[in-house]
Design an enzyme around this catalytic site. Sequence first.
Site, mmCIF file in Angstrom:
data_model
loop_
_atom_site.group_PDB
_atom_site.id
_atom_site.type_symbol
_atom_site.label_atom_id
_atom_site.label_comp_id
_atom_site.label_asym_id
_atom_site.label_seq_id
_atom_site.Cartn_x
_atom_site.Cartn_y
_atom_site.Cartn_z
ATOM 1 N N ARG A 104 0.829 -1.080 -0.089
ATOM 2 C CA ARG A 104 -0.068 0.029 0.146
ATOM 3 C C ARG A 104 1.064 1.266 -0.108
ATOM 4 N NH1 ARG A 104 -4.833 0.092 4.284
ATOM 5 N NH2 ARG A 104 -2.987 0.918 5.526
ATOM 6 N N THR A 108 -1.332 7.299 -0.446
ATOM 7 C CA THR A 108 -2.747 7.291 -1.310
ATOM 8 C C THR A 108 -3.453 5.985 -0.599
ATOM 9 O OG1 THR A 108 -1.901 5.696 -2.863
ATOM 10 C CG2 THR A 108 -1.565 8.203 -3.361
ATOM 11 N N ASP A 200 0.650 -3.587 11.916
ATOM 12 C CA ASP A 200 1.123 -4.068 10.279
ATOM 13 C C ASP A 200 1.385 -5.099 10.638
ATOM 14 O OD1 ASP A 200 2.609 -2.161 8.017
ATOM 15 O OD2 ASP A 200 3.146 -4.209 8.303
ATOM 16 N N ASP A 203 4.857 -6.253 9.472
ATOM 17 C CA ASP A 203 6.068 -6.037 10.632
ATOM 18 C C ASP A 203 5.808 -6.758 11.447
ATOM 19 O OD1 ASP A 203 7.047 -3.600 8.962
ATOM 20 O OD2 ASP A 203 5.822 -2.225 10.044
HETATM 21 C C1 PRP Z 1 -1.170 -5.108 4.294
HETATM 22 C C2 PRP Z 1 -1.856 -6.316 4.368
HETATM 23 C C3 PRP Z 1 -2.488 -6.218 3.012
HETATM 24 C C4 PRP Z 1 -2.713 -4.881 2.913
HETATM 25 C C5 PRP Z 1 -4.296 -4.551 3.386
HETATM 26 O O1 PRP Z 1 0.199 -5.216 3.368
HETATM 27 O O2 PRP Z 1 -0.940 -7.380 4.467
HETATM 28 O O3 PRP Z 1 -1.920 -6.637 2.103
HETATM 29 O O4 PRP Z 1 -2.095 -4.182 3.741
HETATM 30 O O5 PRP Z 1 -4.479 -3.229 3.456
HETATM 31 P P1 PRP Z 1 -5.743 -2.575 2.302
HETATM 32 O O6 PRP Z 1 -6.927 -3.715 2.366
HETATM 33 O O7 PRP Z 1 -6.009 -1.208 2.773
HETATM 34 O O8 PRP Z 1 -5.036 -2.799 0.861
HETATM 35 P P2 PRP Z 1 0.991 -3.866 3.164
HETATM 36 O O9 PRP Z 1 0.575 -2.947 2.136
HETATM 37 O O10 PRP Z 1 1.206 -3.337 4.686
HETATM 38 O O11 PRP Z 1 2.378 -4.533 2.773
HETATM 39 P P3 PRP Z 1 3.338 -5.615 3.438
HETATM 40 O O12 PRP Z 1 2.520 -6.924 3.546
HETATM 41 O O13 PRP Z 1 4.341 -5.891 2.399
HETATM 42 O O14 PRP Z 1 3.777 -5.107 4.746
HETATM 43 N N1 URA Z 2 -2.359 -3.521 6.902
HETATM 44 C C1 URA Z 2 -1.849 -3.912 7.947
HETATM 45 O O1 URA Z 2 -0.935 -4.610 7.918
HETATM 46 N N2 URA Z 2 -2.760 -3.605 8.992
HETATM 47 C C2 URA Z 2 -3.865 -2.762 8.953
HETATM 48 O O2 URA Z 2 -4.360 -2.619 10.109
HETATM 49 C C3 URA Z 2 -3.979 -2.337 7.559
HETATM 50 C C4 URA Z 2 -3.328 -2.696 6.723
#
Ligand code: PRP
Ligand code: URA
Length: 209
Positions: A104, A108, A200, A203
């Site tokens: 994400r 945005t 997150d 993380d």
């Molecule tokens: C997190 C999660 C989803 C997304 C959800 O990933 O694992 O893929 O956010 O958010 P959304 O419904 O608003 O799209 P992130 O973008 O943090 O990436 P990562 O898994 O690489 O940390």
């Molecule tokens: N992605 C995450 O990992 N946690 C949230 O709460 C939203 C998006």
Amino acid sequence: MSNVYVFDHPLIQHKTAMIRKTDTTVKDFRELVKEISMLMGYEATRHLPLKEVEITTPMQDAKVNMLAGEDIAIVPILRAGLGMVDGMLALVPNAKVGHIGLYRDHDTHMPVEYYCKLPADIEEREIFVVDPMLATGGSAAAAIDFIKARGGKKIVFMCLIAAPEGIEVLQKAHPDVDIFIAAKDEGLNENAYILPGLGDAGDRLYGTK
Ligand code: PRP
Ligand code: URA
């Protein structure tokens, strides 16, 4: 419109409560995500068709039910979706695994694609898209767009924690995709993080913060 299943099983609720806690370690978080995925996968595979086959036991011949050969693909959304793969593979060890890389954008909150590799015969497979978090729904909807563009047809989405906003977005974008959720939360904060959520997920799985 697709079906939304929110699990009420006590084990799933307990383990989902554990992963929310700030003091849950990376090791425990990873193990719990695997266990919850396995418990959810048990129920999410309930619709897989069976066929009657003849086998021989040490006692006699018998007609028994076995999976009808529906081939399965598990598709984690990177990174955090990776944490759910082993739990699913414990149930369906012959499944193929595709990967979709999305993150994400911080400002945005829109998903940005960086990787997509799916099994070549994806159009014939029963596809389980996995990601612990469904927040705005942008990542899940985009991942399923990619899968459909490459021929995927029979798709379900599994996540651990979902915001109502994300469920609505995903149902509108893909009304044919059933959604399996361990817990439905209150909603999103101003940074599009789920409340109460777990922070997150990437993380917490990989200890990157
Ligand atoms: C997190 C999660 C989803 C997304 C959800 O990933 O694992 O893929 O956010 O958010 P959304 O419904 O608003 O799209 P992130 O973008 O943090 O990436 P990562 O898994 O690489 O940390
Ligand atoms: N992605 C995450 O990992 N946690 C949230 O709460 C939203 C998006």
